[in-house]
Design a protein around this motif. Structure first.
Motif, PDB file in Angstrom:
ATOM      1  N   UNK A  55       4.130   2.508   2.592  1.00 14.82           N
ATOM      2  CA  UNK A  55       5.427   2.553   1.913  1.00 14.82           C
ATOM      3  C   UNK A  55       5.573   3.797   1.047  1.00 14.82           C
ATOM      4  N   UNK A  56       4.496   4.302   0.483  1.00 13.59           N
ATOM      5  CA  UNK A  56       4.591   5.596  -0.204  1.00 13.59           C
ATOM      6  C   UNK A  56       3.193   6.211  -0.231  1.00 13.59           C
ATOM      7  N   UNK A  57       3.141   7.514  -0.424  1.00  8.71           N
ATOM      8  CA  UNK A  57       1.847   8.202  -0.422  1.00  8.71           C
ATOM      9  C   UNK A  57       1.955   9.439  -1.280  1.00  8.71           C
ATOM     10  N   UNK A  58       0.811   9.921  -1.794  1.00  8.85           N
ATOM     11  CA  UNK A  58       0.820  11.111  -2.626  1.00  8.85           C
ATOM     12  C   UNK A  58      -0.278  12.084  -2.172  1.00  8.85           C
ATOM     13  N   UNK A  59      -0.001  13.345  -2.393  1.00  5.00           N
ATOM     14  CA  UNK A  59      -0.932  14.433  -2.049  1.00  5.00           C
ATOM     15  C   UNK A  59      -1.180  14.537  -0.550  1.00  5.00           C
ATOM     16  N   UNK A  60      -0.239  14.067   0.264  1.00  3.15           N
ATOM     17  CA  UNK A  60      -0.416  14.120   1.710  1.00  3.15           C
ATOM     18  C   UNK A  60       0.943  14.259   2.390  1.00  3.15           C
ATOM     19  N   UNK A  61       0.937  14.982   3.477  1.00  4.37           N
ATOM     20  CA  UNK A  61       2.124  15.131   4.305  1.00  4.37           C
ATOM     21  C   UNK A  61       1.952  14.138   5.456  1.00  4.37           C
ATOM     22  N   UNK A  62       2.639  12.993   5.420  1.00  8.61           N
ATOM     23  CA  UNK A  62       2.258  11.891   6.309  1.00  8.61           C
ATOM     24  C   UNK A  62       3.380  11.423   7.225  1.00  8.61           C
ATOM     25  N   UNK A  63       2.936  10.683   8.235  1.00  6.12           N
ATOM     26  CA  UNK A  63       3.868  10.104   9.190  1.00  6.12           C
ATOM     27  C   UNK A  63       3.178   8.893   9.829  1.00  6.12           C
ATOM     28  N   UNK A  64       3.955   7.822  10.052  1.00  8.81           N
ATOM     29  CA  UNK A  64       3.407   6.696  10.818  1.00  8.81           C
ATOM     30  C   UNK A  64       4.339   6.436  11.977  1.00  8.81           C
TER      31      UNK A  64
END
Ligand code: BGC
Length: 587
Positions: free
Chosen positions: A81-90
């Protein structure tokens, strides 16, 4: 609820070794191959609650990495649902996360906590991880030679060998005495294995005394226990200056204003001798140096109206400067120690250039800088600084900016806004980043790192706002938007309504070495009324819930909890409230 655990990182985490084992390599050759080119991903679930969880991800690099992309398949129904310090994708349950620039490098053999996220669904560890397209297994250390000087782990080293961030990948010491107190509380198991500071709050604490909180373990007992249990970093609080806590009475200590020789000879010297023993050469010892001391010589001395007689004495006799520089120089000379000096918090030191007469920020950094050269202290003896120790200032205010324009004027320029009151900051992240730069400008090394004590600055619970106020009245706007629920930022004693803050973690931001829990949550800041004791602790009205304040808190109510024991002693009620109001929440 999380299973109790002793080793904070590696032992707890799921390490995907399946793919390599399945590759048919023999154990020995697999290890050799991994030493050259392996990777390891630790998936640390730090808390979980109904339907959600927080996980932090540690990558251990075999070969040095410059730019990473980590991938895994989530258990079915799980997502981010949220993330930090990362460029993410699911996508289709497949997670892909890349570095965000400043966290792109991982040295060979280094374990680095690179990012974190809030997940929904199952917190079970995914079965397989890959980094930059390679399936990860376990990274093993390269074979060691017989010559100890070739082996970094056996090398007693010299002070110049210290690592940049001692917290990176470190398994940080859980104080068994605090842990037992926390675990005995309802729901306390969920946090009882978090690392907290070990306070040497008087000379007898070096050897172990009968205090209900510091108990019978002395410094050497803690260090031995750390080694025996596989920890690689321990946090020690150096806290026994002469005339300690000169603007408050709740933590006045055992040494009178003039007893600098006793401080050096009977307190610092034995600590240096113990920490310097060869058996501890591989244990990283973080020393948090003298909470609430030097900034008092800026803010609470004549001719300011906030002056106290005790702070004037400590400024005039020079014993804070002498004591702190001595401690830093002596401890800094050891090869395994990391000194972080206490730098107050934004609600105390955050006033800068607005009015030179009330400049706490630049003046404090200059005072710290003036220590260089005293007692042989060098900039290299200082690994960094810590903010918010034992305080309640918010890590960030998510719903408003301090210089935002509301009602036609910037909030930090509004003379009728008591909460901001011309402060340059409204949170510890911005404050520590700016303070770090100012400290470097005053002579400290460019690679100093900051710590933030997040043990009690969570401000969750029922009163936490969920968004930005729509009011155009600045006072209403700030009061409805701010998460810090104190009456005033100068309130420091047993704040009612506070919650546990961010769980301890390494590398949360580029300039922050770690979020730490130096103040052990559940331990009082001071008694609500005078209680006789043999620890030198006085009674400060700021700990009385009925007290209506003084000039140092703008004559506001103290906001303190009732029925509290003397500072450092355990309070079940306070611990349970901190748990209840934790943010991120604890389950
Ligand atoms: C107390 C110490 C105690 C520390 C940690 C301080 O306020 O003065 O005695 O060890 O808090 O709880």
């Amino acid at each position: 609820m999380q299973a109790p655990r002793r080793r904070r990182r590696l032992a707890l985490t799921g390490v995907a070794v399946g793919a390599l084992a399945a590759g048919g390599l023999t154990f020995a050759s697999a290890n050799q191959a991994l030493a050259e080119e392996g990777c390891q991903v630790d998936y640390n679930v730090v808390s979980s609650w109904g339907g959600g969880f927080q996980a932090n991800v540690v990558i251990t690099a075999g070969e040095a990495i410059n730019g990473w992309e980590v991938e895994w398949d989530f258990p079915s129904g799980t997502s981010v649902s949220s993330a930090w310090n990362v460029d993410w994708n699911v996508s289709g349950g497949h997670f892909t996360g890349g570095d965000v620039g400043w966290n792109s490098t991982i040295a060979s053999g280094q374990s680095k906590e690179v990012f974190g996220f809030i997940g929904s669904g199952s917190s079970a560890t995914p079965g397989e991880f890959s980094v930059n397209g390679d399936v990860c297994g376990e990274v093993t250390e390269p074979p060691t030679s017989e010559d100890p000087t070739d082996d970094p782990t056996d090398d007693p080293g010299n002070p110049g060998d210290k690592v940049d961030n001692p917290y990176t990948g470190a398994n940080v010491y859980v104080n068994p005495q605090w842990s037992a107190n926390a675990a005995a509380e309802p729901g306390g198991d969920a946090v009882a294995n978090e690392p907290t500071g070990v306070w040497l709050d008087r000379t007898s604490a070096i050897y172990g005394n009968d205090s209900p909180t510091t108990g019978s373990m002395g410094l050497e007992d803690h260090l031995d226990h750390a080694i025996e249990n596989g920890y690689d970093l321990i946090q020690i609080v150096i806290y026994n200056l002469p005339g300690r806590d000169c603007a408050a009475l709740a933590s006045n200590g055992e040494l009178a204003a003039g007893e600098i020789d006793a401080y050096k000879n009977d307190y610092i010297d034995p600590i240096v001798e113990i920490q310097g023993q060869a058996k501890y050469a591989d244990l990283k010892i973080v020393n948090v140096i003298e909470i609430d001391s030097l900034p008092n010589l800026v803010t609470n001395v004549s001719p300011r109206e906030t002056a106290t007689a005790n702070c004037d004495t400590m400024k005039n006799n020079g014993n804070y400067v002498d004591g702190v520089s001595y401690a830093v120089a002596e401890l800094g000379a050891l090869s395994n120690t990391y000194n972080y000096i206490d730098a107050g918090h934004h609600g105390w030191i955050g006033w800068g250039d607005v009015n030179p007469q009330y400049d706490n920020f630049n003046a404090s950094a200059a005072l710290f800088g003036s220590l260089i050269g005293e007692n042989g202290m060098t900039a290299d003896d200082v690994h960094g600084f810590i903010s918010n120790t034992a305080n309640y200032s918010a890590l960030e205010e998510p719903y408003w900016e301090v210089d935002q324009n509301v009602g036609g004027q910037a909030l930090n320029q509004n003379a009728n806004l008591p909460w901001v009151d011309w402060n340059d900051f409204n949170n510890e992240k911005d404050f520590t980043q700016a303070m770090r730069e100012e400290l470097i400008a005053n002579g400290f090394n460019e690679d100093i790192g900051m710590l933030i004590d997040t043990s009690r600055n969570g401000w969750g619970g029922d009163y936490r706002p969920t968004g930005t106020s729509t009011s155009t009245d600045p006072v209403t706007f700030v009061d409805e938007s701010r998460i810090d629920q104190r009456f005033q930022k100068g309130n420091w004693c047993n704040q009612a309504g506070a919650g546990l803050g961010e769980r301890p973690q390494a590398d949360p931001e580029a300039w922050i070495d770690a979020y730490v829990w130096i103040k052990p949550p559940g331990e009082s800041d001071g008694s609500s009324e005078l209680i006789d004791n043999d620890e030198g602790k006085g009674f400060d009205e700021m700990c009385d819930p009925d007290y209506q304040g003084n000039i140092r808190n703008g004559n506001n109510p103290s906001g303190a909890r009732d029925n509290m024991p003397i500072s450092g002693h355990w309070s079940s009620e306070q611990f349970q409230e901190l748990l209840e109001n934790a943010y991120p929440p604890v389950n």
